[in-house]
Design a protein around this motif. Structure first.
Motif, PDB file in Angstrom:
ATOM      1  N   GLY A   1       0.795  -1.225   0.000  1.00 20.43           N
ATOM      2  CA  GLY A   1       0.000   0.000   0.000  1.00 20.43           C
ATOM      3  C   GLY A   1       0.821   1.265   0.000  1.00 20.43           C
ATOM      4  N   SER A   2       2.124   1.142   0.247  1.00 16.42           N
ATOM      5  CA  SER A   2       2.984   2.320   0.199  1.00 16.42           C
ATOM      6  C   SER A   2       3.326   2.644  -1.257  1.00 16.42           C
ATOM      7  CB  SER A   2       4.265   2.083   1.001  1.00 16.42           C
ATOM      8  OG  SER A   2       5.069   1.110   0.354  1.00 16.42           O
ATOM      9  N   PRO A   3       3.700   3.878  -1.553  1.00 14.63           N
ATOM     10  CA  PRO A   3       4.017   4.251  -2.937  1.00 14.63           C
ATOM     11  C   PRO A   3       5.147   3.435  -3.552  1.00 14.63           C
ATOM     12  CG  PRO A   3       3.748   6.204  -1.569  1.00 14.63           C
ATOM     13  CD  PRO A   3       3.760   5.036  -0.643  1.00 14.63           C
ATOM     14  N   ASP A   4       6.049   2.916  -2.706  1.00 13.37           N
ATOM     15  CA  ASP A   4       7.220   2.211  -3.236  1.00 13.37           C
ATOM     16  C   ASP A   4       7.033   0.704  -3.366  1.00 13.37           C
ATOM     17  OD1 ASP A   4       9.535   4.186  -3.572  1.00 13.37           O
ATOM     18  OD2 ASP A   4       8.772   4.714  -1.586  1.00 13.37           O
ATOM     19  N   PHE A   5       5.953   0.160  -2.822  1.00 13.49           N
ATOM     20  CA  PHE A   5       5.812  -1.297  -2.827  1.00 13.49           C
ATOM     21  C   PHE A   5       5.769  -1.858  -4.246  1.00 13.49           C
ATOM     22  CE2 PHE A   5       3.038  -5.090  -2.916  1.00 13.49           C
ATOM     23  CZ  PHE A   5       3.827  -5.947  -2.173  1.00 13.49           C
ATOM     24  N   GLU A   6       4.903  -1.336  -5.091  1.00  7.70           N
ATOM     25  CA  GLU A   6       4.795  -1.848  -6.459  1.00  7.70           C
ATOM     26  C   GLU A   6       6.095  -1.643  -7.236  1.00  7.70           C
ATOM     27  OE1 GLU A   6       2.481  -3.687  -7.567  1.00  7.70           O
ATOM     28  OE2 GLU A   6       1.058  -3.437  -5.909  1.00  7.70           O
ATOM     29  N   LEU A   7       6.783  -0.534  -6.976  1.00  6.93           N
ATOM     30  CA  LEU A   7       8.060  -0.282  -7.635  1.00  6.93           C
ATOM     31  C   LEU A   7       9.111  -1.298  -7.178  1.00  6.93           C
ATOM     32  CD1 LEU A   7       8.112   3.620  -7.380  1.00  6.93           C
ATOM     33  CD2 LEU A   7       7.600   2.236  -9.412  1.00  6.93           C
ATOM     34  N   ASP A   8       9.084  -1.644  -5.906  1.00  7.93           N
ATOM     35  CA  ASP A   8       9.993  -2.665  -5.397  1.00  7.93           C
ATOM     36  C   ASP A   8       9.743  -4.004  -6.097  1.00  7.93           C
ATOM     37  OD1 ASP A   8      10.987  -0.791  -3.637  1.00  7.93           O
ATOM     38  OD2 ASP A   8       9.962  -1.606  -1.873  1.00  7.93           O
ATOM     39  N   LEU A   9       8.469  -4.379  -6.231  1.00  5.23           N
ATOM     40  CA  LEU A   9       8.143  -5.661  -6.857  1.00  5.23           C
ATOM     41  C   LEU A   9       8.545  -5.682  -8.330  1.00  5.23           C
ATOM     42  CD1 LEU A   9       4.723  -6.962  -5.497  1.00  5.23           C
ATOM     43  CD2 LEU A   9       7.040  -7.382  -4.695  1.00  5.23           C
ATOM     44  N   ALA A  10       8.344  -4.582  -9.007  1.00  2.00           N
ATOM     45  CA  ALA A  10       8.728  -4.512 -10.421  1.00  2.00           C
ATOM     46  C   ALA A  10      10.230  -4.707 -10.579  1.00  2.00           C
ATOM     47  CB  ALA A  10       8.298  -3.172 -11.009  1.00  2.00           C
ATOM     48  N   ALA A  11      10.993  -4.135  -9.666  1.00  2.00           N
ATOM     49  CA  ALA A  11      12.446  -4.314  -9.718  1.00  2.00           C
ATOM     50  C   ALA A  11      12.831  -5.745  -9.370  1.00  2.00           C
ATOM     51  CB  ALA A  11      13.122  -3.328  -8.776  1.00  2.00           C
ATOM     52  N   LEU A  12      12.220  -6.303  -8.327  1.00  2.00           N
ATOM     53  CA  LEU A  12      12.549  -7.659  -7.892  1.00  2.00           C
ATOM     54  C   LEU A  12      12.289  -8.692  -8.980  1.00  2.00           C
ATOM     55  CD1 LEU A  12      11.361  -8.154  -4.202  1.00  2.00           C
ATOM     56  CD2 LEU A  12      13.640  -8.499  -5.134  1.00  2.00           C
ATOM     57  N   ALA A  13      11.257  -8.472  -9.774  1.00  2.00           N
ATOM     58  CA  ALA A  13      10.913  -9.423 -10.828  1.00  2.00           C
ATOM     59  C   ALA A  13      12.035  -9.590 -11.841  1.00  2.00           C
ATOM     60  CB  ALA A  13       9.635  -8.971 -11.535  1.00  2.00           C
ATOM     61  N   LYS A  14      12.921  -8.620 -11.905  1.00  2.00           N
ATOM     62  CA  LYS A  14      14.035  -8.672 -12.856  1.00  2.00           C
ATOM     63  C   LYS A  14      15.314  -9.209 -12.228  1.00  2.00           C
ATOM     64  CE  LYS A  14      12.123  -4.549 -15.086  1.00  2.00           C
ATOM     65  NZ  LYS A  14      12.352  -3.114 -15.377  1.00  2.00           N
ATOM     66  N   THR A  15      15.218  -9.680 -10.993  1.00  2.59           N
ATOM     67  CA  THR A  15      16.388 -10.211 -10.281  1.00  2.59           C
ATOM     68  C   THR A  15      16.177 -11.694  -9.988  1.00  2.59           C
ATOM     69  OG1 THR A  15      15.628  -9.948  -7.991  1.00  2.59           O
ATOM     70  CG2 THR A  15      16.484  -7.969  -9.121  1.00  2.59           C
ATOM     71  N   PRO A  16      17.241 -12.400  -9.562  1.00  8.09           N
ATOM     72  CA  PRO A  16      17.087 -13.805  -9.170  1.00  8.09           C
ATOM     73  C   PRO A  16      16.657 -13.984  -7.721  1.00  8.09           C
ATOM     74  CG  PRO A  16      19.400 -13.214  -9.118  1.00  8.09           C
ATOM     75  CD  PRO A  16      18.656 -11.994  -9.614  1.00  8.09           C
ATOM     76  N   TYR A  17      16.431 -12.880  -7.007  1.00  6.44           N
ATOM     77  CA  TYR A  17      16.121 -12.974  -5.584  1.00  6.44           C
ATOM     78  C   TYR A  17      14.644 -13.299  -5.379  1.00  6.44           C
ATOM     79  CZ  TYR A  17      20.539 -10.503  -5.690  1.00  6.44           C
ATOM     80  OH  TYR A  17      21.830 -10.140  -5.957  1.00  6.44           O
ATOM     81  N   ARG A  18      14.403 -14.356  -4.605  1.00  6.89           N
ATOM     82  CA  ARG A  18      13.032 -14.804  -4.400  1.00  6.89           C
ATOM     83  C   ARG A  18      12.655 -14.940  -2.929  1.00  6.89           C
ATOM     84  NH1 ARG A  18      12.723 -12.824  -8.295  1.00  6.89           N
ATOM     85  NH2 ARG A  18      11.962 -13.484 -10.335  1.00  6.89           N
ATOM     86  N   THR A  19      13.506 -14.454  -2.045  1.00 10.64           N
ATOM     87  CA  THR A  19      13.151 -14.398  -0.631  1.00 10.64           C
ATOM     88  C   THR A  19      12.984 -12.936  -0.255  1.00 10.64           C
ATOM     89  OG1 THR A  19      14.407 -16.411  -0.154  1.00 10.64           O
ATOM     90  CG2 THR A  19      13.773 -15.046   1.721  1.00 10.64           C
ATOM     91  N   VAL A  20      11.788 -12.595   0.190  1.00  6.02           N
ATOM     92  CA  VAL A  20      11.421 -11.210   0.447  1.00  6.02           C
ATOM     93  C   VAL A  20      11.024 -11.049   1.902  1.00  6.02           C
ATOM     94  CG1 VAL A  20       9.741  -9.401  -0.093  1.00  6.02           C
ATOM     95  CG2 VAL A  20      10.642 -10.844  -1.920  1.00  6.02           C
ATOM     96  N   MET A  21      11.472  -9.960   2.504  1.00  8.05           N
ATOM     97  CA  MET A  21      10.979  -9.591   3.832  1.00  8.05           C
ATOM     98  C   MET A  21       9.966  -8.473   3.642  1.00  8.05           C
ATOM     99  SD  MET A  21      13.026  -8.205   7.223  1.00  8.05           S
ATOM    100  CE  MET A  21      13.756  -9.805   7.569  1.00  8.05           C
ATOM    101  N   LEU A  22       8.744  -8.710   4.075  1.00  7.66           N
ATOM    102  CA  LEU A  22       7.690  -7.714   3.938  1.00  7.66           C
ATOM    103  C   LEU A  22       7.634  -6.856   5.186  1.00  7.66           C
ATOM    104  CD1 LEU A  22       5.315  -6.422   2.446  1.00  7.66           C
ATOM    105  CD2 LEU A  22       3.836  -8.183   3.458  1.00  7.66           C
ATOM    106  N   ALA A  23       8.012  -5.589   5.046  1.00  7.54           N
ATOM    107  CA  ALA A  23       7.965  -4.662   6.172  1.00  7.54           C
ATOM    108  C   ALA A  23       6.526  -4.401   6.594  1.00  7.54           C
ATOM    109  CB  ALA A  23       8.645  -3.347   5.787  1.00  7.54           C
ATOM    110  N   LYS A  24       6.317  -4.295   7.892  1.00 10.87           N
ATOM    111  CA  LYS A  24       5.022  -3.937   8.465  1.00 10.87           C
ATOM    112  C   LYS A  24       3.880  -4.791   7.913  1.00 10.87           C
ATOM    113  CE  LYS A  24       6.647   0.736   9.423  1.00 10.87           C
ATOM    114  NZ  LYS A  24       8.046   0.466   8.969  1.00 10.87           N
ATOM    115  N   ALA A  25       4.110  -6.097   7.887  1.00 10.83           N
ATOM    116  CA  ALA A  25       3.043  -7.027   7.492  1.00 10.83           C
ATOM    117  C   ALA A  25       1.917  -6.960   8.520  1.00 10.83           C
ATOM    118  CB  ALA A  25       3.599  -8.443   7.408  1.00 10.83           C
TER     119      ALA A  25
END
Length: 279
Positions: free
Chosen positions: A78-102
């Protein structure tokens, strides 16, 4: 125990946060700790978020970070940067994510395809920890003390003697119990007093004794103290090995070992010691 679509969490015991806008520190952090957490959230100023994502994107190919030992902390849903973070992650090999303030199980739907460490660091996150832990893509829960107290309108998670306030201790236990009830791992919060390695060591000993599988660090100098706390003493390893050998010889049921009655829970403690020893 609920089934999970995610692989078991095996990183640890010392996880080290590293600001994602400081790529010159990535290699050192990864080399010092058991896993590095590239932080796109609190450690990065709003004006530097784009540069942080670009730095994470650059860690690909030869010389990049090992994906199996890399976690990326993304901004809250819901933060302005969340979707931007996911778009960037999709282009990397990293698949373990820590979700802040879940804060809810529904938020985990946005991270399908990732193994998620849900960071329960608000009142809502702690209250909903059980339902969050039950989500199939969640591999671990972590709790955070200072953001939690901020969400409560409090001033500090600790008393003047350095110990946690009652509400922080309750939250720590609630997250641990929720994680373990769901068959997931639990990660203990950071220790913010960086020079106090003695205090960190004591808190880490309590973490491993309580059942936390790992502890997060905010400075490379903290890693050794965490590892030392999690490494069982040689005599403890020898005792656990002897005990389990005696159990195998005795067969099923309660038996006596060195003058003490041994049952299932004690055998599980011994198994835990050997796991921490890498055996």
């Amino acid at each position: 125990m609920p089934s999970s679509d995610a692989s078991p969490f095996t990183m640890g015991p010392a996880l080290l946060f590293c600001p994602a806008d400081r790529p010159e520190r990535f290699g050192k952090a990864a080399g010092r700790a058991d896993a590095v957490i590239l932080d796109l959230e609190d450690a990065v100023a709003p004006a530097d978020k784009l540069r942080a994502r670009e730095a994470v994107l650059a860690q690909q190919g030869a010389g990049g970070l090992e994906p199996s030992r890399t976690i990326v902390r993304v901004n809250p849903v819901g933060s302005p940067d969340f979707e931007l973070d996911l778009a960037a992650l999709a282009k990397t090999p990293y698949r373990t994510v820590m979700l802040a303030k879940a804060e809810s199980a529904a938020q985990l739907k946005a991270l399908e395809g990732y193994q998620v460490i849900a960071l329960c660091e608000t009142a809502a996150g702690v209250v909903n920890a059980a339902s969050i832990a039950a989500e199939p893509n969640v591999v671990a829960l972590m709790w955070g003390a200072e953001d939690l107290l901020a969400s409560l309108g409090g001033l500090s998670s600790r008393n003047d003697d350095g110990g946690y306030r009652a509400v922080a201790l309750h939250s720590r236990s609630a997250v641990l119990l929720a994680a373990k009830a769901a068959g997931k791992e639990a990660i203990d919060a950071v220790y913010v007093n960086i020079p106090d390695l003695e205090g960190l060591g004591a808190e880490s000993l309590d973490a491993v004794a309580s059942g936390f599988g790992a502890k997060a660090c905010i400075h490379p100098n903290q890693v050794a103290a965490v590892r030392e706390a999690y490494a069982p003493a040689p005599e403890a390893v020898a005792h656990a090995s002897e005990l389990l050998e005696a159990a195998a010889a005795a067969g099923s049921g309660v038996f006596q070992f060195k003058g003490k009655m041994i049952d299932g829970p004690i055998l599980k403690h011994a198994e835990s010691v050997l796991r921490r020893a890498g055996r």
